[in-house]
Design a protein around this motif. Sequence first.
Motif, PDB file in Angstrom:
ATOM      1  N   LEU A 162       0.490  -1.262  -0.083  1.00 10.99           N
ATOM      2  CA  LEU A 162       0.250   0.204   0.215  1.00 10.99           C
ATOM      3  C   LEU A 162       0.882   0.743   0.287  1.00 10.99           C
ATOM      4  O   LEU A 162       0.507   2.101  -0.995  1.00 10.99           O
ATOM      5  CB  LEU A 162      -1.049  -0.282   1.617  1.00 10.99           C
ATOM      6  CG  LEU A 162      -2.052  -0.815   1.159  1.00 10.99           C
ATOM      7  CD1 LEU A 162      -3.377  -1.122   2.831  1.00 10.99           C
ATOM      8  CD2 LEU A 162      -3.074  -0.876   0.021  1.00 10.99           C
ATOM      9  N   VAL A 163       2.314   1.482   0.834  1.00 12.77           N
ATOM     10  CA  VAL A 163       2.431   2.318   0.425  1.00 12.77           C
ATOM     11  C   VAL A 163       3.607   2.437  -0.531  1.00 12.77           C
ATOM     12  O   VAL A 163       3.957   3.781  -1.147  1.00 12.77           O
ATOM     13  CB  VAL A 163       3.371   2.520   1.683  1.00 12.77           C
ATOM     14  CG1 VAL A 163       4.725   3.167   1.996  1.00 12.77           C
ATOM     15  CG2 VAL A 163       2.907   1.880   3.079  1.00 12.77           C
ATOM     16  N   LEU A 164       3.764   1.452  -0.878  1.00 13.63           N
ATOM     17  CA  LEU A 164       5.223   1.699  -2.317  1.00 13.63           C
ATOM     18  C   LEU A 164       4.116   1.517  -3.774  1.00 13.63           C
ATOM     19  O   LEU A 164       4.673   2.889  -4.653  1.00 13.63           O
ATOM     20  CB  LEU A 164       5.732   0.447  -2.680  1.00 13.63           C
ATOM     21  CG  LEU A 164       6.340  -0.077  -1.493  1.00 13.63           C
ATOM     22  CD1 LEU A 164       7.417  -1.775  -1.750  1.00 13.63           C
ATOM     23  CD2 LEU A 164       7.718   0.856  -2.110  1.00 13.63           C
ATOM     24  N   ASP A 165       2.560   1.891  -3.517  1.00 13.41           N
ATOM     25  CA  ASP A 165       1.733   1.599  -4.389  1.00 13.41           C
ATOM     26  C   ASP A 165       1.387   3.066  -4.780  1.00 13.41           C
ATOM     27  O   ASP A 165       0.813   3.504  -4.194  1.00 13.41           O
ATOM     28  CB  ASP A 165       0.493   0.862  -4.297  1.00 13.41           C
ATOM     29  CG  ASP A 165      -0.279   0.752  -5.506  1.00 13.41           C
ATOM     30  OD1 ASP A 165      -0.137   2.171  -6.401  1.00 13.41           O
ATOM     31  OD2 ASP A 165      -2.178   0.304  -6.050  1.00 13.41           O
ATOM     32  N   LYS A 166       2.007   3.733  -5.762  1.00 12.34           N
ATOM     33  CA  LYS A 166       1.744   5.372  -5.759  1.00 12.34           C
ATOM     34  C   LYS A 166       0.042   5.778  -5.586  1.00 12.34           C
ATOM     35  O   LYS A 166      -0.404   6.606  -5.924  1.00 12.34           O
ATOM     36  CB  LYS A 166       2.777   5.889  -6.591  1.00 12.34           C
ATOM     37  CG  LYS A 166       3.858   6.083  -6.082  1.00 12.34           C
ATOM     38  CD  LYS A 166       4.977   6.813  -7.625  1.00 12.34           C
ATOM     39  CE  LYS A 166       6.319   6.768  -7.078  1.00 12.34           C
ATOM     40  NZ  LYS A 166       7.354   7.451  -7.548  1.00 12.34           N
ATOM     41  N   GLU A 167      -0.530   4.893  -5.967  1.00 13.57           N
ATOM     42  CA  GLU A 167      -1.983   4.714  -6.463  1.00 13.57           C
ATOM     43  C   GLU A 167      -2.986   4.329  -5.607  1.00 13.57           C
ATOM     44  O   GLU A 167      -4.115   4.931  -5.535  1.00 13.57           O
ATOM     45  CB  GLU A 167      -2.224   3.844  -7.828  1.00 13.57           C
ATOM     46  CG  GLU A 167      -1.738   3.811  -8.947  1.00 13.57           C
ATOM     47  CD  GLU A 167      -1.811   5.846  -9.212  1.00 13.57           C
ATOM     48  OE1 GLU A 167      -2.445   6.150  -9.580  1.00 13.57           O
ATOM     49  OE2 GLU A 167      -0.710   5.605  -9.994  1.00 13.57           O
ATOM     50  N   THR A 168      -2.560   4.356  -4.427  1.00 16.41           N
ATOM     51  CA  THR A 168      -3.055   4.392  -2.650  1.00 16.41           C
ATOM     52  C   THR A 168      -4.184   5.224  -2.324  1.00 16.41           C
ATOM     53  O   THR A 168      -3.548   5.947  -2.947  1.00 16.41           O
ATOM     54  CB  THR A 168      -2.071   3.543  -1.830  1.00 16.41           C
ATOM     55  OG1 THR A 168      -1.717   2.370  -2.282  1.00 16.41           O
ATOM     56  CG2 THR A 168      -3.316   3.468  -0.574  1.00 16.41           C
ATOM     57  N   ALA A 169      -5.454   4.785  -2.423  1.00 18.81           N
ATOM     58  CA  ALA A 169      -6.331   6.313  -1.890  1.00 18.81           C
ATOM     59  C   ALA A 169      -5.413   6.527  -0.181  1.00 18.81           C
ATOM     60  O   ALA A 169      -5.669   6.293   0.313  1.00 18.81           O
ATOM     61  CB  ALA A 169      -7.859   5.802  -2.284  1.00 18.81           C
ATOM     62  N   PRO A 170      -5.755   8.475  -0.273  1.00 21.00           N
ATOM     63  CA  PRO A 170      -5.262   8.882   0.944  1.00 21.00           C
ATOM     64  C   PRO A 170      -5.610   7.992   1.912  1.00 21.00           C
ATOM     65  O   PRO A 170      -5.604   7.742   3.175  1.00 21.00           O
ATOM     66  CB  PRO A 170      -5.474  10.237   0.590  1.00 21.00           C
ATOM     67  CG  PRO A 170      -5.938  10.402  -0.620  1.00 21.00           C
ATOM     68  CD  PRO A 170      -6.113   8.941  -1.458  1.00 21.00           C
ATOM     69  N   LEU A 171      -7.151   7.661   2.044  1.00 24.68           N
ATOM     70  CA  LEU A 171      -7.998   7.118   2.970  1.00 24.68           C
ATOM     71  C   LEU A 171      -7.575   5.479   3.657  1.00 24.68           C
ATOM     72  O   LEU A 171      -7.726   4.977   4.572  1.00 24.68           O
ATOM     73  CB  LEU A 171      -8.964   7.329   2.672  1.00 24.68           C
ATOM     74  CG  LEU A 171     -10.149   8.013   2.981  1.00 24.68           C
ATOM     75  CD1 LEU A 171     -11.627   8.005   3.200  1.00 24.68           C
ATOM     76  CD2 LEU A 171      -9.873   8.575   4.591  1.00 24.68           C
ATOM     77  N   ASP A 172      -6.809   5.036   2.567  1.00 21.81           N
ATOM     78  CA  ASP A 172      -6.002   3.571   2.568  1.00 21.81           C
ATOM     79  C   ASP A 172      -4.423   3.814   3.189  1.00 21.81           C
ATOM     80  O   ASP A 172      -4.249   3.092   3.816  1.00 21.81           O
ATOM     81  CB  ASP A 172      -6.406   2.990   1.165  1.00 21.81           C
ATOM     82  CG  ASP A 172      -8.052   2.573   0.968  1.00 21.81           C
ATOM     83  OD1 ASP A 172      -8.275   1.925   1.166  1.00 21.81           O
ATOM     84  OD2 ASP A 172      -7.119   2.090  -0.632  1.00 21.81           O
ATOM     85  N   LEU A 173      -4.414   4.959   2.916  1.00 22.75           N
ATOM     86  CA  LEU A 173      -2.931   5.149   3.331  1.00 22.75           C
ATOM     87  C   LEU A 173      -3.182   5.587   5.373  1.00 22.75           C
ATOM     88  O   LEU A 173      -2.162   4.990   5.899  1.00 22.75           O
ATOM     89  CB  LEU A 173      -2.398   6.886   2.979  1.00 22.75           C
ATOM     90  CG  LEU A 173      -1.038   6.073   1.357  1.00 22.75           C
ATOM     91  CD1 LEU A 173      -1.040   7.590   0.626  1.00 22.75           C
ATOM     92  CD2 LEU A 173       0.107   5.343   1.438  1.00 22.75           C
ATOM     93  N   MET A 174      -4.148   6.031   5.416  1.00 25.53           N
ATOM     94  CA  MET A 174      -4.277   6.225   7.060  1.00 25.53           C
ATOM     95  C   MET A 174      -4.439   5.375   7.520  1.00 25.53           C
ATOM     96  O   MET A 174      -4.177   4.895   8.660  1.00 25.53           O
ATOM     97  CB  MET A 174      -5.575   7.203   6.751  1.00 25.53           C
ATOM     98  CG  MET A 174      -5.264   8.799   5.920  1.00 25.53           C
ATOM     99  SD  MET A 174      -4.175   9.464   7.433  1.00 25.53           S
ATOM    100  CE  MET A 174      -4.779   9.934   8.892  1.00 25.53           C
ATOM    101  N   LYS A 175      -4.684   4.026   6.903  1.00 29.10           N
ATOM    102  CA  LYS A 175      -4.929   2.579   7.402  1.00 29.10           C
ATOM    103  C   LYS A 175      -3.693   1.808   7.636  1.00 29.10           C
ATOM    104  O   LYS A 175      -3.355   1.123   7.588  1.00 29.10           O
ATOM    105  CB  LYS A 175      -6.078   2.092   7.440  1.00 29.10           C
ATOM    106  CG  LYS A 175      -7.901   2.242   7.051  1.00 29.10           C
ATOM    107  CD  LYS A 175      -8.565   1.756   5.598  1.00 29.10           C
ATOM    108  CE  LYS A 175      -9.671   2.561   5.928  1.00 29.10           C
ATOM    109  NZ  LYS A 175     -10.479   1.741   4.539  1.00 29.10           N
TER     110      LYS A 175
END
Length: 697
Positions: A567-580
């Motif tokens: 999730l961190v390496l994927d630059k397409e990860t949505a902001p809400l998912d990054l918070m998880k």
Amino acid sequence: GKMAAARPPLAFQTFAGICVLLFILSAMTSSPRLGTRLASRVRGESIRQTMCTRTARTNPTPRRRAGVRSGGDSVLSAVSGGSREGLTVGGTGEGVLATSLRSHSCGELSVSDVGRKVKLQGWASSVRDKGGITFILLRDRYGVTQATVSDSVSDEVRDRAKQARPECVVEIEGTVSKRDKSAINPNMDTGEIEIMVSDVRVISRTRSLPFPINEAAKDKTEAKEETRLRYRYLDLRKPNMQRAIQLRHKASMAARKYLDQQQFLEIETPYLCRATPEGARDYLVPSRVHPGEWFALPQSPQMYKQALMVSGMDRYFQIVRCFRDEDLRADRQPEFTQIDIEMASVSSEDVIKLGEGLVRQMWEETLGYQVGTIPRITYDEAMEKYGVDNPDLRFGMELQDLSDSECTKSSTFAPIVNAPLVKAIVVPGGSDTTRKTIDKYTEFVKSYGLSGLLFGKITENGVTGPLAKVPSATADGSPGDISGLLKELRASVGDLVLMASGEEEAVNAGLGRLRAHVAKDRDMIPEDSYAFVWVTDFPLLEYDQDLERYVAVHHPFTSPLPADKTLVLDKETAPLDLMKVRSAAYDLVCNGFEIGGGSVRIHERPLQERMFSLLGVEEEEAADKFGFLLDALAHGPPPHAGMAFGFDRIAMILSGASSIRDVIAFPKTATASDLMSGAPSKVEGAQLAELSVRNTV
């Protein structure tokens, strides 16, 4: 060829050998140490070889010195109370603390020394003149001994004894005598004996004291902290302060011993570093050699210890000073001490296991306390049950989420309607709480962003207070049925319910901190108890609304959990998912204080660069500020992890102090000032000019 050396006659050799043996026997009788050395030399072995061989065969750890007991109890603790075994060197009449000016300390004499002539120096803790007899309680950091100046000594000696005043330094010579049974003082470690003085001398005198030092003084007024810090050299004479500093020393020695046994290397890292963004403000030091450039004092040795892992120093520690320019509170100082640890080729489980072993050793060797199994909870569990990530588990009163309760969902009471989160705590037997106290609780939670508290006292006749308005009224306007809510809360008659509603952060922080405040206010916390808990799986990132970017919850070198790394390496990860995304971070909490924290580090350069990108650190800035670490990560770094223990907090908890200032020899005030030395202070303009710096105030 060479001529053979003439050998002496056999009879002469035999005679010479007998003389040598007789000399060695004589030396061993008069001085065992010298005899051992001579005998060792005769055998053709050096003392160094003998000791190294014996140590290697019997015990891989360093040998204990004479006078140190097993279990970590040193001479220091023995003379402060308990066994005095090993304190007196047999046949010499002197204690292990003997110097050219004293034969013993003020805490090591006992009935086994009766009849011995001694010489002591110390502070006069108290001086009592009983007509023809003067009693002087002589004190040093090892204990207190009573010196009795009787009417059998000369007038000159009696006159000198009467000149002694409290906190003067006094030297006495005399003979150890057993007290009469009626005069034995069970509250003193030396209470069975006294020194019958033959000579006394006042070594140095004192001015009037700003506060009493003797714990038995009639004046029990506690000096203001400002006065104590201004005269810190006097404050440190107090027995309670001496105990705290000695306990701190024992804890540090226990930590060093444990880590040494685990094959760690104590390695020093620089104090003059490069300024890097780590959350708090740096203390900056101008460079004279490089005008216009600055060093920063380290907030932690983070990047250096990671570099040590790349260097192959796979187990590092140091008890190190760190610096942060931030607002202070009871458990914070601008300069603080931490036990810094880093390990290579490990997982978080390995670090947690080591951390538990270290804590067990410190508690065992300082307090004799056996730390049991340490539970673990996740960050989410901590926030759900306690509202904070450093919960105190010595008492109950867990937060209960009522957001999905039928009673609150159907409520028409304004503070509850549309509230994102509703939680409550039940105070057992709290219905006796006065309205004045409840108002204080309300003001307390307002400082955490809550608008107020809904309280309810549960009596035989129902519920009193605003809590009764939470259930919707019936069709005829009668109060709604609250019994279902009380059942859900498991509240009984005599209890007090404190409810809060609002934004998640405010509700958790307000009720979470109130929980600890109420427990302390109502004496719900058992004394001399220690509740440890590991908190794991912290969020990796949080969003800062003011900065409009992500910030690291721990620090930018913390690795995400393996399951969340993509999730961190994927630059397409949505902001809400990054918070998880969860981090491989872990904190150790004791009695509501975070005493240690750490994480698995990022050892892959692409992941570290991606973290910097998420934190808004541009590539050029990252190369400028973290270049050496990024370069190190490109040269074969092993997986590594570590943690740091807040040593000041640990010493505070061990000693039972209310502030870390009471376990630091020379602490700063709440305004980061040293009242004793007058720091910080102005400096001459010439000094500033040398540094290419000038004051603007």
